[in-house]
Design a protein around this motif. Structure first.
Motif, PDB file in Angstrom:
ATOM      1  N   GLN A 135       0.814  -1.259  -0.040  1.00  0.00           N
ATOM      2  CA  GLN A 135      -0.030  -0.077  -0.037  1.00  0.00           C
ATOM      3  C   GLN A 135       0.904   1.216   0.006  1.00  0.00           C
ATOM      4  O   GLN A 135       0.669   2.136  -0.805  1.00  0.00           O
ATOM      5  N   PRO A 136       1.974   1.420   0.871  1.00  0.00           N
ATOM      6  CA  PRO A 136       2.560   2.594   0.975  1.00  0.00           C
ATOM      7  C   PRO A 136       3.415   2.842  -0.468  1.00  0.00           C
ATOM      8  O   PRO A 136       3.518   3.961  -1.028  1.00  0.00           O
ATOM      9  N   PRO A 140       0.069  10.813 -12.499  1.00  0.00           N
ATOM     10  CA  PRO A 140      -1.623  10.558 -12.536  1.00  0.00           C
ATOM     11  C   PRO A 140      -2.079   9.569 -13.173  1.00  0.00           C
ATOM     12  O   PRO A 140      -1.778   9.242 -14.463  1.00  0.00           O
ATOM     13  N   GLY A 141      -2.742   8.546 -12.478  1.00  0.00           N
ATOM     14  CA  GLY A 141      -3.130   7.315 -13.083  1.00  0.00           C
ATOM     15  C   GLY A 141      -3.445   6.315 -11.935  1.00  0.00           C
ATOM     16  O   GLY A 141      -4.048   6.828 -11.003  1.00  0.00           O
ATOM     17  N   THR A 142      -3.367   4.834 -12.042  1.00  0.00           N
ATOM     18  CA  THR A 142      -3.666   3.919 -10.905  1.00  0.00           C
ATOM     19  C   THR A 142      -2.543   3.192 -10.737  1.00  0.00           C
ATOM     20  O   THR A 142      -1.975   2.416 -11.766  1.00  0.00           O
ATOM     21  N   ALA A 143      -2.133   2.796  -9.608  1.00  0.00           N
ATOM     22  CA  ALA A 143      -1.112   1.914  -9.097  1.00  0.00           C
ATOM     23  C   ALA A 143      -1.840   0.633  -8.719  1.00  0.00           C
ATOM     24  O   ALA A 143      -2.523   1.143  -7.676  1.00  0.00           O
ATOM     25  N   PHE A 144      -1.615  -0.387  -8.848  1.00  0.00           N
ATOM     26  CA  PHE A 144      -2.115  -1.464  -8.227  1.00  0.00           C
ATOM     27  C   PHE A 144      -1.167  -2.892  -8.321  1.00  0.00           C
ATOM     28  O   PHE A 144      -0.290  -2.884  -9.282  1.00  0.00           O
ATOM     29  N   LEU A 145      -1.475  -3.715  -7.294  1.00  0.00           N
ATOM     30  CA  LEU A 145      -0.869  -4.971  -7.199  1.00  0.00           C
ATOM     31  C   LEU A 145      -2.104  -5.874  -7.584  1.00  0.00           C
ATOM     32  O   LEU A 145      -3.122  -6.009  -7.146  1.00  0.00           O
ATOM     33  N   SER A 146      -1.649  -7.097  -8.473  1.00  0.00           N
ATOM     34  CA  SER A 146      -2.376  -8.133  -8.821  1.00  0.00           C
ATOM     35  C   SER A 146      -1.742  -9.397  -8.420  1.00  0.00           C
ATOM     36  O   SER A 146      -0.379  -9.561  -8.931  1.00  0.00           O
ATOM     37  N   LEU A 178      -5.389 -11.440 -10.410  1.00  0.00           N
ATOM     38  CA  LEU A 178      -6.584 -10.732  -9.489  1.00  0.00           C
ATOM     39  C   LEU A 178      -6.119  -9.529  -8.729  1.00  0.00           C
ATOM     40  O   LEU A 178      -5.073  -9.704  -7.822  1.00  0.00           O
ATOM     41  N   CYS A 179      -6.450  -8.335  -9.003  1.00  0.00           N
ATOM     42  CA  CYS A 179      -6.207  -7.104  -8.415  1.00  0.00           C
ATOM     43  C   CYS A 179      -6.645  -7.220  -6.944  1.00  0.00           C
ATOM     44  O   CYS A 179      -7.615  -7.669  -6.564  1.00  0.00           O
ATOM     45  N   VAL A 180      -5.573  -7.113  -6.027  1.00  0.00           N
ATOM     46  CA  VAL A 180      -5.852  -6.964  -4.428  1.00  0.00           C
ATOM     47  C   VAL A 180      -5.880  -5.748  -3.726  1.00  0.00           C
ATOM     48  O   VAL A 180      -6.578  -5.624  -2.508  1.00  0.00           O
ATOM     49  N   VAL A 181      -5.149  -4.944  -4.345  1.00  0.00           N
ATOM     50  CA  VAL A 181      -5.126  -3.391  -3.943  1.00  0.00           C
ATOM     51  C   VAL A 181      -4.743  -2.547  -4.913  1.00  0.00           C
ATOM     52  O   VAL A 181      -3.946  -2.644  -5.694  1.00  0.00           O
ATOM     53  N   SER A 182      -5.165  -1.146  -4.780  1.00  0.00           N
ATOM     54  CA  SER A 182      -5.161  -0.142  -5.846  1.00  0.00           C
ATOM     55  C   SER A 182      -5.032   1.221  -5.212  1.00  0.00           C
ATOM     56  O   SER A 182      -5.796   1.559  -4.245  1.00  0.00           O
ATOM     57  N   VAL A 183      -4.346   2.172  -5.750  1.00  0.00           N
ATOM     58  CA  VAL A 183      -4.560   3.569  -5.451  1.00  0.00           C
ATOM     59  C   VAL A 183      -4.610   4.439  -6.614  1.00  0.00           C
ATOM     60  O   VAL A 183      -3.735   4.035  -7.734  1.00  0.00           O
ATOM     61  N   ARG A 184      -5.529   5.317  -6.981  1.00  0.00           N
ATOM     62  CA  ARG A 184      -6.013   6.075  -8.129  1.00  0.00           C
ATOM     63  C   ARG A 184      -5.923   7.623  -7.663  1.00  0.00           C
ATOM     64  O   ARG A 184      -6.392   8.156  -7.033  1.00  0.00           O
ATOM     65  N   THR A 185      -5.172   8.228  -8.444  1.00  0.00           N
ATOM     66  CA  THR A 185      -4.974   9.497  -8.552  1.00  0.00           C
ATOM     67  C   THR A 185      -5.451  10.238  -9.785  1.00  0.00           C
ATOM     68  O   THR A 185      -5.193  11.749  -9.833  1.00  0.00           O
ATOM     69  N   SER A 186      -6.103   9.983 -10.683  1.00  0.00           N
ATOM     70  CA  SER A 186      -6.680  10.173 -11.973  1.00  0.00           C
ATOM     71  C   SER A 186      -7.804   9.567 -12.311  1.00  0.00           C
ATOM     72  O   SER A 186      -8.041   8.464 -12.037  1.00  0.00           O
ATOM     73  N   ASP A 187      -8.870  10.243 -12.834  1.00  0.00           N
ATOM     74  CA  ASP A 187     -10.073   9.896 -13.426  1.00  0.00           C
ATOM     75  C   ASP A 187      -9.748   9.584 -14.901  1.00  0.00           C
ATOM     76  O   ASP A 187     -10.855   8.765 -15.472  1.00  0.00           O
ATOM     77  N   GLU A 188      -8.599   9.647 -15.638  1.00  0.00           N
ATOM     78  CA  GLU A 188      -8.536   9.436 -17.007  1.00  0.00           C
ATOM     79  C   GLU A 188      -8.188   8.088 -17.251  1.00  0.00           C
ATOM     80  O   GLU A 188      -8.332   7.511 -18.542  1.00  0.00           O
ATOM     81  N   ALA A 189      -7.723   7.265 -16.182  1.00  0.00           N
ATOM     82  CA  ALA A 189      -7.402   5.729 -16.592  1.00  0.00           C
ATOM     83  C   ALA A 189      -7.814   5.199 -15.527  1.00  0.00           C
ATOM     84  O   ALA A 189      -7.181   4.379 -14.672  1.00  0.00           O
ATOM     85  N   VAL A 190      -9.385   4.903 -15.509  1.00  0.00           N
ATOM     86  CA  VAL A 190      -9.886   4.212 -14.311  1.00  0.00           C
ATOM     87  C   VAL A 190      -9.848   2.640 -14.639  1.00  0.00           C
ATOM     88  O   VAL A 190     -10.232   2.414 -15.901  1.00  0.00           O
ATOM     89  N   SER A 191      -9.425   1.621 -13.916  1.00  0.00           N
ATOM     90  CA  SER A 191      -9.375   0.293 -14.371  1.00  0.00           C
ATOM     91  C   SER A 191     -10.635  -0.331 -14.394  1.00  0.00           C
ATOM     92  O   SER A 191     -11.572  -0.038 -13.690  1.00  0.00           O
ATOM     93  N   SER A 192     -11.039  -1.226 -15.375  1.00  0.00           N
ATOM     94  CA  SER A 192     -12.093  -1.791 -15.560  1.00  0.00           C
ATOM     95  C   SER A 192     -11.841  -3.029 -14.615  1.00  0.00           C
ATOM     96  O   SER A 192     -13.071  -4.041 -14.575  1.00  0.00           O
TER      97      SER A 192
END
Length: 257
Positions: A85-86, A96-102, A110-124
């Motif tokens: 998470q940190p 600006p985007g989404t960082a996530f661990l799968s 399978l995505c288990v945690v994510s952090v998003r700082t932009s609405d331009e690249a929202v993960s499906s």
């Protein structure tokens, strides 16, 4: 029937629930699983009593509140979430985007945690929704680093996907691409999962030789191109390595205790 076999068959009821079929009637379950009616109803009764399933409209069943409770506990205890998470917050805070661990789970990503700082690249593919294996930086960041004996069956079963995304016409071509990814330490995918989005992925390890997960940063193409794909790749790979170090240290410490 042995106790272990009976338990496996009961857990088989839970395995049929997925996004395409989140509700099942007893008749559908019996047809799908081939269990006798008394056996199926015994399993349903046990699963319902534990809260793993609940009955809904028209005598159908869906997953129950115990799954939600377990997910809450998993978020508190999963080392990938706790340690990662940190790093996700730092990475997404810089870009600006989404960082996530799968996590690599059976034959799923399978995505288990994510952090998003932009609405331009929202993960499906939010937490809990399996991602397509064989498509996108998240998937390739794991597949390219698997042992050969695991990699080859996955390539062979998904050749149509690899041809579609331009990875090559046969197994050898795909494996050559994966060797290049291993040399770089990261992979970049442009629009393979979501149009207009660039994904940059790298493997995450614990103390084992095969990756347990991948770190991915998704961004709108214009942001990724402005920063530079190679620069993003190095940052993602370095962050993934730092998470791997934390996981490995934690696992060795747990083993020592």
């Amino acid at each position: 029937m042995s106790e272990n076999n009976s338990l496996e068959r009961m857990l088989g009821v839970l395995n049929v629930f997925d996004e395409a079929h989140p509700e099942w009637t007893p008749e559908e379950l019996q047809e799908r699983l081939g269990y006798s009616r008394p056996t199926l109803y015994r399993y349903l009764k046990t699963l319902k009593e534990t809260g793993l399933i609940v009955s809904v409209r028209e005598a159908a069943y869906t997953l129950g509140p115990k799954v939600v409770e377990m997910d809450f506990l998993l978020r508190k205890a999963d080392p990938l979430v706790v340690e990662g998470q940190p790093f996700l917050e730092d990475l997404a805070g810089r870009h600006p985007g989404t960082a996530f661990l799968s996590r690599w789970y059976r034959d799923r990503v399978l995505c288990v945690v994510s952090v998003r700082t932009s609405d331009e690249a929202v993960s499906s593919y939010p937490r809990g929704r399996p991602m397509p294996v064989g498509r996108g930086a998240t998937s390739h960041g794991i597949l390219a680093f698997l042992p050969r004996r695991q990699m080859i069956p996955l390539i062979d079963s998904r050749m149509d996907t690899f041809r579609e995304i331009g990875f090559g016409a046969d197994r050898d071509a795909v494996m050559a691409r994966f060797r290049a990814i291993r040399r770089d330490g990261y992979v970049t995918a442009r629009g393979e999962v979501t149009p207009g989005v660039v994904g940059t992925g790298a493997p995450v390890f614990d103390s084992s030789a095969a990756p347990v997960a991948s770190l991915c940063l998704t961004m709108a193409e214009r942001h990724a191109d402005a920063i530079g794909l190679a620069k993003l790749g190095r940052e993602v790979a370095e962050t993934a390595a730092r998470i791997s170090e934390r996981l490995s240290s934690r696992r060795l410490l747990d083993a020592a205790e």
